[in-house]
Write an enzyme that holds these catalytic residues in place. Sequence first.
Site, PDB file in Angstrom:
ATOM      1  N   LYS A 182      45.812  54.564  48.923  1.00  0.00           N
ATOM      2  CA  LYS A 182      46.793  54.351  47.865  1.00  0.00           C
ATOM      3  C   LYS A 182      46.166  53.573  46.711  1.00  0.00           C
ATOM      4  O   LYS A 182      45.953  52.371  46.779  1.00  0.00           O
ATOM      5  CB  LYS A 182      48.020  53.577  48.372  1.00  0.00           C
ATOM      6  CG  LYS A 182      49.168  53.741  47.375  1.00  0.00           C
ATOM      7  CD  LYS A 182      50.136  52.583  47.344  1.00  0.00           C
ATOM      8  CE  LYS A 182      49.732  51.458  46.447  1.00  0.00           C
ATOM      9  NZ  LYS A 182      49.656  51.753  45.011  1.00  0.00           N
ATOM     10  N   GLY A 235      43.434  43.034  46.795  1.00  0.00           N
ATOM     11  CA  GLY A 235      44.412  42.776  45.740  1.00  0.00           C
ATOM     12  C   GLY A 235      44.780  41.314  45.707  1.00  0.00           C
ATOM     13  O   GLY A 235      43.982  40.460  46.100  1.00  0.00           O
ATOM     14  N   SER A 236      45.994  41.041  45.268  1.00  0.00           N
ATOM     15  CA  SER A 236      46.387  39.649  45.062  1.00  0.00           C
ATOM     16  C   SER A 236      46.718  38.961  46.387  1.00  0.00           C
ATOM     17  O   SER A 236      47.068  39.616  47.373  1.00  0.00           O
ATOM     18  CB  SER A 236      47.612  39.603  44.143  1.00  0.00           C
ATOM     19  OG  SER A 236      48.676  40.290  44.759  1.00  0.00           O
ATOM     20  N   THR A 237      46.640  37.664  46.377  1.00  0.00           N
ATOM     21  CA  THR A 237      46.940  36.883  47.578  1.00  0.00           C
ATOM     22  C   THR A 237      48.404  37.072  47.984  1.00  0.00           C
ATOM     23  O   THR A 237      48.707  37.227  49.172  1.00  0.00           O
ATOM     24  CB  THR A 237      46.611  35.401  47.324  1.00  0.00           C
ATOM     25  OG1 THR A 237      45.199  35.322  47.042  1.00  0.00           O
ATOM     26  CG2 THR A 237      46.915  34.526  48.528  1.00  0.00           C
ATOM     27  N   GLU A 257      41.073  41.396  51.318  1.00  0.00           N
ATOM     28  CA  GLU A 257      40.176  40.852  50.287  1.00  0.00           C
ATOM     29  C   GLU A 257      41.067  40.410  49.143  1.00  0.00           C
ATOM     30  O   GLU A 257      41.626  41.249  48.444  1.00  0.00           O
ATOM     31  CB  GLU A 257      39.230  41.937  49.765  1.00  0.00           C
ATOM     32  CG  GLU A 257      38.383  42.608  50.808  1.00  0.00           C
ATOM     33  CD  GLU A 257      37.119  41.832  51.112  1.00  0.00           C
ATOM     34  OE1 GLU A 257      36.972  40.703  50.600  1.00  0.00           O
ATOM     35  OE2 GLU A 257      36.305  42.361  51.877  1.00  0.00           O
ATOM     36  N   CYS A 291      37.413  39.997  41.121  1.00  0.00           N
ATOM     37  CA  CYS A 291      37.863  39.017  42.108  1.00  0.00           C
ATOM     38  C   CYS A 291      36.842  37.903  42.274  1.00  0.00           C
ATOM     39  O   CYS A 291      37.202  36.763  42.494  1.00  0.00           O
ATOM     40  CB  CYS A 291      38.151  39.710  43.423  1.00  0.00           C
ATOM     41  SG  CYS A 291      36.802  40.755  43.961  1.00  0.00           S
ATOM     42  N   GLU A 390      43.947  31.670  39.843  1.00  0.00           N
ATOM     43  CA  GLU A 390      43.201  32.829  39.358  1.00  0.00           C
ATOM     44  C   GLU A 390      43.820  33.337  38.057  1.00  0.00           C
ATOM     45  O   GLU A 390      45.024  33.523  37.973  1.00  0.00           O
ATOM     46  CB  GLU A 390      43.241  33.920  40.419  1.00  0.00           C
ATOM     47  CG  GLU A 390      42.381  35.088  40.057  1.00  0.00           C
ATOM     48  CD  GLU A 390      42.260  36.055  41.224  1.00  0.00           C
ATOM     49  OE1 GLU A 390      43.303  36.472  41.745  1.00  0.00           O
ATOM     50  OE2 GLU A 390      41.122  36.385  41.581  1.00  0.00           O
TER      51      GLU A 390
HETATM   52  P1  NAP Z   1      48.209  43.674  43.655  1.00  0.00           P
HETATM   53  O1  NAP Z   1      49.451  43.635  42.864  1.00  0.00           O
HETATM   54  O2  NAP Z   1      48.078  42.841  44.874  1.00  0.00           O
HETATM   55  O3  NAP Z   1      47.957  45.219  43.992  1.00  0.00           O
HETATM   56  C1  NAP Z   1      46.942  45.688  44.814  1.00  0.00           C
HETATM   57  C2  NAP Z   1      47.412  46.972  45.467  1.00  0.00           C
HETATM   58  O4  NAP Z   1      48.496  46.695  46.345  1.00  0.00           O
HETATM   59  C3  NAP Z   1      47.929  48.004  44.478  1.00  0.00           C
HETATM   60  O5  NAP Z   1      47.604  49.290  44.950  1.00  0.00           O
HETATM   61  C4  NAP Z   1      49.426  47.776  44.537  1.00  0.00           C
HETATM   62  O6  NAP Z   1      50.176  48.894  44.147  1.00  0.00           O
HETATM   63  C5  NAP Z   1      49.609  47.486  46.009  1.00  0.00           C
HETATM   64  N1  NAP Z   1      50.842  46.771  46.328  1.00  0.00           N
HETATM   65  C6  NAP Z   1      51.615  46.002  45.513  1.00  0.00           C
HETATM   66  N2  NAP Z   1      52.680  45.525  46.192  1.00  0.00           N
HETATM   67  C7  NAP Z   1      52.591  46.001  47.451  1.00  0.00           C
HETATM   68  C8  NAP Z   1      53.404  45.844  48.631  1.00  0.00           C
HETATM   69  N3  NAP Z   1      54.507  45.116  48.635  1.00  0.00           N
HETATM   70  N4  NAP Z   1      53.009  46.477  49.773  1.00  0.00           N
HETATM   71  C9  NAP Z   1      51.880  47.221  49.788  1.00  0.00           C
HETATM   72  N5  NAP Z   1      51.085  47.405  48.707  1.00  0.00           N
HETATM   73  C10 NAP Z   1      51.426  46.792  47.551  1.00  0.00           C
HETATM   74  O7  NAP Z   1      46.961  43.264  42.831  1.00  0.00           O
HETATM   75  P2  NAP Z   1      46.585  43.810  41.410  1.00  0.00           P
HETATM   76  O8  NAP Z   1      47.517  43.138  40.463  1.00  0.00           O
HETATM   77  O9  NAP Z   1      46.544  45.285  41.448  1.00  0.00           O
HETATM   78  O10 NAP Z   1      45.066  43.279  41.290  1.00  0.00           O
HETATM   79  C11 NAP Z   1      44.742  41.992  40.865  1.00  0.00           C
HETATM   80  C12 NAP Z   1      44.562  41.038  42.036  1.00  0.00           C
HETATM   81  O11 NAP Z   1      43.733  41.599  43.037  1.00  0.00           O
HETATM   82  C13 NAP Z   1      43.907  39.763  41.636  1.00  0.00           C
HETATM   83  O12 NAP Z   1      44.636  38.681  42.118  1.00  0.00           O
HETATM   84  C14 NAP Z   1      42.527  39.802  42.290  1.00  0.00           C
HETATM   85  O13 NAP Z   1      41.990  38.605  42.680  1.00  0.00           O
HETATM   86  C15 NAP Z   1      42.724  40.653  43.451  1.00  0.00           C
HETATM   87  N6  NAP Z   1      41.480  41.339  43.785  1.00  0.00           N
HETATM   88  C16 NAP Z   1      40.742  40.898  44.852  1.00  0.00           C
HETATM   89  C17 NAP Z   1      39.552  41.522  45.179  1.00  0.00           C
HETATM   90  C18 NAP Z   1      38.724  41.088  46.358  1.00  0.00           C
HETATM   91  O14 NAP Z   1      37.790  41.771  46.696  1.00  0.00           O
HETATM   92  N7  NAP Z   1      39.045  39.990  47.007  1.00  0.00           N
HETATM   93  C19 NAP Z   1      39.125  42.594  44.433  1.00  0.00           C
HETATM   94  C20 NAP Z   1      39.882  43.012  43.364  1.00  0.00           C
HETATM   95  C21 NAP Z   1      41.067  42.380  43.058  1.00  0.00           C
HETATM   96  P3  NAP Z   1      50.727  49.060  42.617  1.00  0.00           P
HETATM   97  O15 NAP Z   1      49.872  48.230  41.750  1.00  0.00           O
HETATM   98  O16 NAP Z   1      50.589  50.525  42.390  1.00  0.00           O
HETATM   99  O17 NAP Z   1      52.140  48.609  42.611  1.00  0.00           O
END
Ligand code: NAP
Length: 487
Positions: A182, A235-237, A257, A291, A390
């Site tokens: 996804k 993704g996000s914490t 991650e 990240c 962050e």
């Molecule tokens: P996000 O909102 O956590 O989204 C990540 C993924 O999860 C997206 O595909 C999102 O879908 C999905 N998602 C959202 N809500 C969900 C739920 N309730 N259940 C299941 N899946 C869900 O993060 P983002 O805003 O896309 O990315 C930024 C964040 O990711 C930052 O905080 C960053 O630190 C973190 N990040 C971490 C790493 C690492 O390797 N540690 C790498 C990259 C990014 P939709 O967006 O389509 O709604």
Amino acid sequence: MTDTTTPVRPGRLIINGEAVDAASGRTFTTSNPATEAPICEVAEAGAEDVERAARAARAAFASGPWPRMRPAERQRILFRLGDLILEHGDELGRLETLDNGKPIFESRQIDVPMAANCFHYFAGWATRLAGETLPVSPAFFTYTLREPLGVVAAIIPWNFPMIMVGWKCAPALAAGNTVILKPAELTPLTAIRIGELALEAGLPPGVLNVLPGPGGVAGEALVRHPGVDKVTFTGSTAVGQRIMRLAADTVKPVTLELGGKSPNIVFADADLDAAVRGAATGIFYGKGEVCAAGSRLLVEASIHTEFVAKLVERAKKLQPADPLDPKTRLGALVSEAQMKKVLGCVENGVAEGARLVAGGRRQPVDGKGWFVQATVLDAVENRMRVAQEEIFGPVLAVIPFDGVDDAVAKGNDVLYGLAAGVWTKDVKKAHAVARRLQAGTVWVNAYNFYDAGMPFGGFKQSGFGRDLGPECLHEVTQVKSVWVNLE
Ligand code: NAP
Ligand code: MG
């Protein structure tokens, strides 16, 4: 500015080897953050599509050829997919830049090769994954089998869409799992295209399914689904925490991650010009939507003034520009919401007492786009929000320190532990500090280096489990112990 001459095909779901519309018929628009213009419509996966994909992935795992074929054959197909990604590098690079806003230099020269690197590297593991014979008793022949988990759901973010496909899918597939991917709604295009290329490479139907759709709907349905055996998430914490809670209901293993607030530590005895370059790329590469971004720059007090002056000069030269221009090194943030969040963090930092010494503002290109200037906040204290939370944008917080112990204490004084940088010519100091830092990756006299062969992941609230390297194969396999009675 941006090339709009070649239209992008509408994106569809990939389920059971076919491009299909959503069961609901719904679509969403994905747009270009540099021009604010729509790129194309994309089918929007809902719960019913998750059901279809879960059925296809289960059938492909339970009775399809993928987990049963000779590992050398799986290796050949995955290697071919790596080749196809390289062959389609121009197309994939352009799609990534249109969808995400990152410079084409990064999409084409870094992201495409890295995604291919994952499939090439993990292809090799298909033939190397093995159990052990363990001498326990003369009365038994005892050995282990390393087996795939089954259906793996990979939920990925928008900052490195194509690279994340490689990180998450390549090892899972090499081990014989089937996958439901996804991508983030903001950036679905390269994941869909790689899903198509996977079919061309010879992946059997149902082995890699791609479901663009909202996280709260398609993502959650995947995490809850009893037919999904594992969730690997970047993704996000906050979302990671929710996934972990939801996964408990079906006792699904998860790999998380999450975010970071990584210290990039410059000692007075460093090669200062190299360290300035490393500090700048540590935060401005990928617009800081990385990240592992070196978002806290810890500088030894004795060189602080000189160092910040050089850094500011560099930051001011780095102007936002058309992401499709190969000379551009600072693109557009992924969305208006992200831009507003980042600008709000800068404002907050200034209100907390930090000194804005470079950037800090939106800077549209040709009157459009979610571009933010390369921004440096000096005189930051580690307790400030701008040092603890962050930001996920091109915003650097500069924090002075005194000596090794202070550097390590400040470096570790944060909830996260994803990465860190250490700049010094003293080899003893470099190794000693690397050991003391609570971070999943430490770069010495370098920053932001990645390879499929090197594990990557978090300490503390940056998550657990590892992507990449031999280490990540434990995340996508399980061990079976077999006892054969010889008496
Ligand atoms: P996000 O909102 O956590 O989204 C990540 C993924 O999860 C997206 O595909 C999102 O879908 C999905 N998602 C959202 N809500 C969900 C739920 N309730 N259940 C299941 N899946 C869900 O993060 P983002 O805003 O896309 O990315 C930024 C964040 O990711 C930052 O905080 C960053 O630190 C973190 N990040 C971490 C790493 C690492 O390797 N540690 C790498 C990259 C990014 P939709 O967006 O389509 O709604
Ligand atoms: Mg999101």
